[in-house]
Write a protein that holds these residues in place. Sequence first.
Motif, PDB file in Angstrom:
ATOM      1  N   HIS A   1     -23.908  41.972  10.018  1.00  0.00           N
ATOM      2  CA  HIS A   1     -24.348  41.937   8.599  1.00  0.00           C
ATOM      3  C   HIS A   1     -25.707  41.466   8.720  1.00  0.00           C
ATOM      4  O   HIS A   1     -26.322  41.375   7.603  1.00  0.00           O
ATOM      5  CB  HIS A   1     -23.438  41.011   7.973  1.00  0.00           C
ATOM      6  N   PHE A   2     -26.565  41.301   9.876  1.00  0.00           N
ATOM      7  CA  PHE A   2     -27.968  40.844   9.821  1.00  0.00           C
ATOM      8  C   PHE A   2     -28.447  42.072  10.627  1.00  0.00           C
ATOM      9  O   PHE A   2     -28.070  42.426  11.616  1.00  0.00           O
ATOM     10  CB  PHE A   2     -27.907  39.549  10.286  1.00  0.00           C
ATOM     11  N   ASP A   3     -29.804  42.161  10.329  1.00  0.00           N
ATOM     12  CA  ASP A   3     -31.075  43.005  11.070  1.00  0.00           C
ATOM     13  C   ASP A   3     -30.686  42.447  12.463  1.00  0.00           C
ATOM     14  O   ASP A   3     -30.911  41.415  12.651  1.00  0.00           O
ATOM     15  CB  ASP A   3     -32.301  42.931  10.421  1.00  0.00           C
ATOM     16  N   LEU A   4     -30.705  43.358  13.456  1.00  0.00           N
ATOM     17  CA  LEU A   4     -30.522  43.340  14.784  1.00  0.00           C
ATOM     18  C   LEU A   4     -31.776  42.533  15.269  1.00  0.00           C
ATOM     19  O   LEU A   4     -31.482  41.382  16.242  1.00  0.00           O
ATOM     20  CB  LEU A   4     -30.371  44.296  15.539  1.00  0.00           C
ATOM     21  N   GLU A   5     -32.848  42.918  14.963  1.00  0.00           N
ATOM     22  CA  GLU A   5     -33.928  42.409  15.803  1.00  0.00           C
ATOM     23  C   GLU A   5     -34.223  40.839  15.062  1.00  0.00           C
ATOM     24  O   GLU A   5     -34.754  39.962  15.947  1.00  0.00           O
ATOM     25  CB  GLU A   5     -35.395  43.239  15.351  1.00  0.00           C
ATOM     26  N   GLU A   6     -33.853  40.622  13.697  1.00  0.00           N
ATOM     27  CA  GLU A   6     -34.286  39.302  13.248  1.00  0.00           C
ATOM     28  C   GLU A   6     -33.221  38.516  13.873  1.00  0.00           C
ATOM     29  O   GLU A   6     -33.533  37.125  13.995  1.00  0.00           O
ATOM     30  CB  GLU A   6     -34.196  39.366  11.662  1.00  0.00           C
ATOM     31  N   PHE A   7     -32.004  38.914  13.790  1.00  0.00           N
ATOM     32  CA  PHE A   7     -30.939  38.004  14.506  1.00  0.00           C
ATOM     33  C   PHE A   7     -31.231  37.499  15.845  1.00  0.00           C
ATOM     34  O   PHE A   7     -31.101  36.411  16.308  1.00  0.00           O
ATOM     35  CB  PHE A   7     -29.529  38.817  14.513  1.00  0.00           C
ATOM     36  N   LEU A   8     -31.682  38.364  16.756  1.00  0.00           N
ATOM     37  CA  LEU A   8     -32.206  38.152  18.216  1.00  0.00           C
ATOM     38  C   LEU A   8     -33.199  37.118  18.227  1.00  0.00           C
ATOM     39  O   LEU A   8     -33.660  36.596  19.227  1.00  0.00           O
ATOM     40  CB  LEU A   8     -32.502  39.269  18.776  1.00  0.00           C
ATOM     41  N   ALA A   9     -34.248  37.224  17.116  1.00  0.00           N
ATOM     42  CA  ALA A   9     -35.336  36.439  17.246  1.00  0.00           C
ATOM     43  C   ALA A   9     -35.175  34.953  16.547  1.00  0.00           C
ATOM     44  O   ALA A   9     -36.253  34.334  16.614  1.00  0.00           O
ATOM     45  CB  ALA A   9     -36.309  37.350  16.037  1.00  0.00           C
TER      46      ALA A   9
ATOM     47  N   ARG B   1     -19.413  34.236  16.878  1.00  0.00           N
ATOM     48  CA  ARG B   1     -18.131  34.915  17.119  1.00  0.00           C
ATOM     49  C   ARG B   1     -17.629  35.731  16.233  1.00  0.00           C
ATOM     50  O   ARG B   1     -17.232  36.987  16.520  1.00  0.00           O
ATOM     51  CB  ARG B   1     -16.887  33.918  17.652  1.00  0.00           C
ATOM     52  N   TRP B   2     -17.347  35.142  14.862  1.00  0.00           N
ATOM     53  CA  TRP B   2     -17.083  36.071  13.774  1.00  0.00           C
ATOM     54  C   TRP B   2     -18.218  36.189  12.739  1.00  0.00           C
ATOM     55  O   TRP B   2     -18.968  35.323  12.920  1.00  0.00           O
ATOM     56  CB  TRP B   2     -15.686  35.360  12.979  1.00  0.00           C
ATOM     57  N   PRO B   3     -18.377  37.406  12.392  1.00  0.00           N
ATOM     58  CA  PRO B   3     -17.701  38.781  12.439  1.00  0.00           C
ATOM     59  C   PRO B   3     -17.752  39.488  13.611  1.00  0.00           C
ATOM     60  O   PRO B   3     -17.240  40.901  13.582  1.00  0.00           O
ATOM     61  CB  PRO B   3     -17.858  39.298  11.096  1.00  0.00           C
TER      62      PRO B   3
ATOM     63  N   GLU C   1     -23.525  29.077  13.000  1.00  0.00           N
ATOM     64  CA  GLU C   1     -22.901  29.753  14.313  1.00  0.00           C
ATOM     65  C   GLU C   1     -23.066  31.206  14.234  1.00  0.00           C
ATOM     66  O   GLU C   1     -23.107  31.982  14.991  1.00  0.00           O
ATOM     67  CB  GLU C   1     -21.660  29.265  15.061  1.00  0.00           C
ATOM     68  N   GLU C   2     -22.580  31.800  12.762  1.00  0.00           N
ATOM     69  CA  GLU C   2     -22.373  33.258  12.608  1.00  0.00           C
ATOM     70  C   GLU C   2     -23.745  33.705  12.695  1.00  0.00           C
ATOM     71  O   GLU C   2     -24.057  34.893  12.838  1.00  0.00           O
ATOM     72  CB  GLU C   2     -21.815  33.387  11.316  1.00  0.00           C
ATOM     73  N   ARG C   3     -25.032  32.799  12.518  1.00  0.00           N
ATOM     74  CA  ARG C   3     -26.387  33.482  12.425  1.00  0.00           C
ATOM     75  C   ARG C   3     -27.099  33.382  13.811  1.00  0.00           C
ATOM     76  O   ARG C   3     -28.330  33.443  13.576  1.00  0.00           O
ATOM     77  CB  ARG C   3     -27.035  32.666  11.382  1.00  0.00           C
ATOM     78  N   HIS C   4     -26.491  32.916  14.844  1.00  0.00           N
ATOM     79  CA  HIS C   4     -27.143  32.684  16.120  1.00  0.00           C
ATOM     80  C   HIS C   4     -26.360  33.457  17.416  1.00  0.00           C
ATOM     81  O   HIS C   4     -25.346  33.096  17.708  1.00  0.00           O
ATOM     82  CB  HIS C   4     -27.083  31.153  16.383  1.00  0.00           C
ATOM     83  N   TRP C   5     -27.398  33.924  17.979  1.00  0.00           N
ATOM     84  CA  TRP C   5     -27.001  34.815  19.144  1.00  0.00           C
ATOM     85  C   TRP C   5     -26.210  34.097  20.349  1.00  0.00           C
ATOM     86  O   TRP C   5     -25.636  34.735  21.011  1.00  0.00           O
ATOM     87  CB  TRP C   5     -28.164  35.743  19.670  1.00  0.00           C
TER      88      TRP C   5
ATOM     89  N   GLY D   1     -22.615  52.431  17.029  1.00  0.00           N
ATOM     90  CA  GLY D   1     -22.672  50.942  17.449  1.00  0.00           C
ATOM     91  C   GLY D   1     -23.181  49.916  16.591  1.00  0.00           C
ATOM     92  O   GLY D   1     -23.333  50.138  15.489  1.00  0.00           O
ATOM     93  N   PHE D   2     -23.683  48.820  17.418  1.00  0.00           N
ATOM     94  CA  PHE D   2     -24.192  47.719  16.721  1.00  0.00           C
ATOM     95  C   PHE D   2     -25.794  47.967  16.550  1.00  0.00           C
ATOM     96  O   PHE D   2     -26.550  47.658  17.568  1.00  0.00           O
ATOM     97  CB  PHE D   2     -23.995  46.397  17.351  1.00  0.00           C
ATOM     98  N   SER D   3     -26.057  48.642  15.320  1.00  0.00           N
ATOM     99  CA  SER D   3     -27.419  49.075  15.101  1.00  0.00           C
ATOM    100  C   SER D   3     -27.994  49.798  16.284  1.00  0.00           C
ATOM    101  O   SER D   3     -29.061  49.682  16.968  1.00  0.00           O
ATOM    102  CB  SER D   3     -28.439  47.891  14.966  1.00  0.00           C
TER     103      SER D   3
END
Length: 288
Positions: free
Chosen positions: A180-188, A208-210, A200-204, A220-222
């Motif tokens: 549910h989040f932009d992949l690059e922003e999530f990984l940053a 776990r969920w979703p 936890e849902e916002r951190h790589w 796939g995932f983005s």
Amino acid sequence: MSAAVERREFALPFAASPDKEIFAIGDIHGRADLLAALIDEAAREPRRREKRAIVFLGDLVDRGPDSLGAIDLSIGAAERIGADEGIALMGNHEAMMRLALDPATPWKVAIEALEAWIANGGDRTLAEFVEADEPPEDLAELLAAVRASLPERVRAWLDSLRASWRSGDLLFVHAGVNPHFDLEEFLAVPWNTPLASLDEERHWAWVRWPFLNHRPGPEGFSGVFVVHGHTPNDARRDASHKDQIAGFRLNLDAGSGLTGIAKMAIIRGRRAEVVAARGPTNRELMEA
């Protein structure tokens, strides 16, 4: 005690870089014996691509009897298997450990991280390098003693850990991603988010969920297939790599301490061979 090794091969929907073969190792949690078996298996594997890489998906430490041994094995693994590149990713256990031990961490945040780390199996790791017959009970005194006793090679290893790594259309990350989040922003997202404010849902390193129950479309995932760990066997009795791959991910956390199993994937192109090292559980080791 030697670990038995089992292998199963799977087809992936996306491919790694065509010139590279990858050895990806899931959560070890202080089971240096299982890690040694996997690295030995990787060292015996004939090279079939121009380049070779080994990537550790995080959570090498805590809960098991030999976290320092696992760290040392990972540090020397690239040379041992003839890899051109060795990559160590940060798991949530390394995040807690580094938050506590990094002098740059604010003191209150470090104390909170130390307490959480100990509660999640970090006491086993601490006992390997804290130079005291009886470690201080006061957390502030303990933190000072731990920082003073931390081996320099472990400090350097902690500083080297990455959030993620990619090869072709494959993404390697400890816990996963949030669709549910932009992949690059999530990984940053910074590794050193204070635990008191962590979502936890916002951190790589923690999600776990979703992630685990998401069924992405053909993109796939983005645009990536995710190789991860963190949640032992998807927190299910009937976890299936075939089902995971259909959901554009592969979970290599086999619950090493509870199950006595650790996993590695050997990936070439769209083919993944999952190698499992099987030995005693932590309880069996303690009772032996």
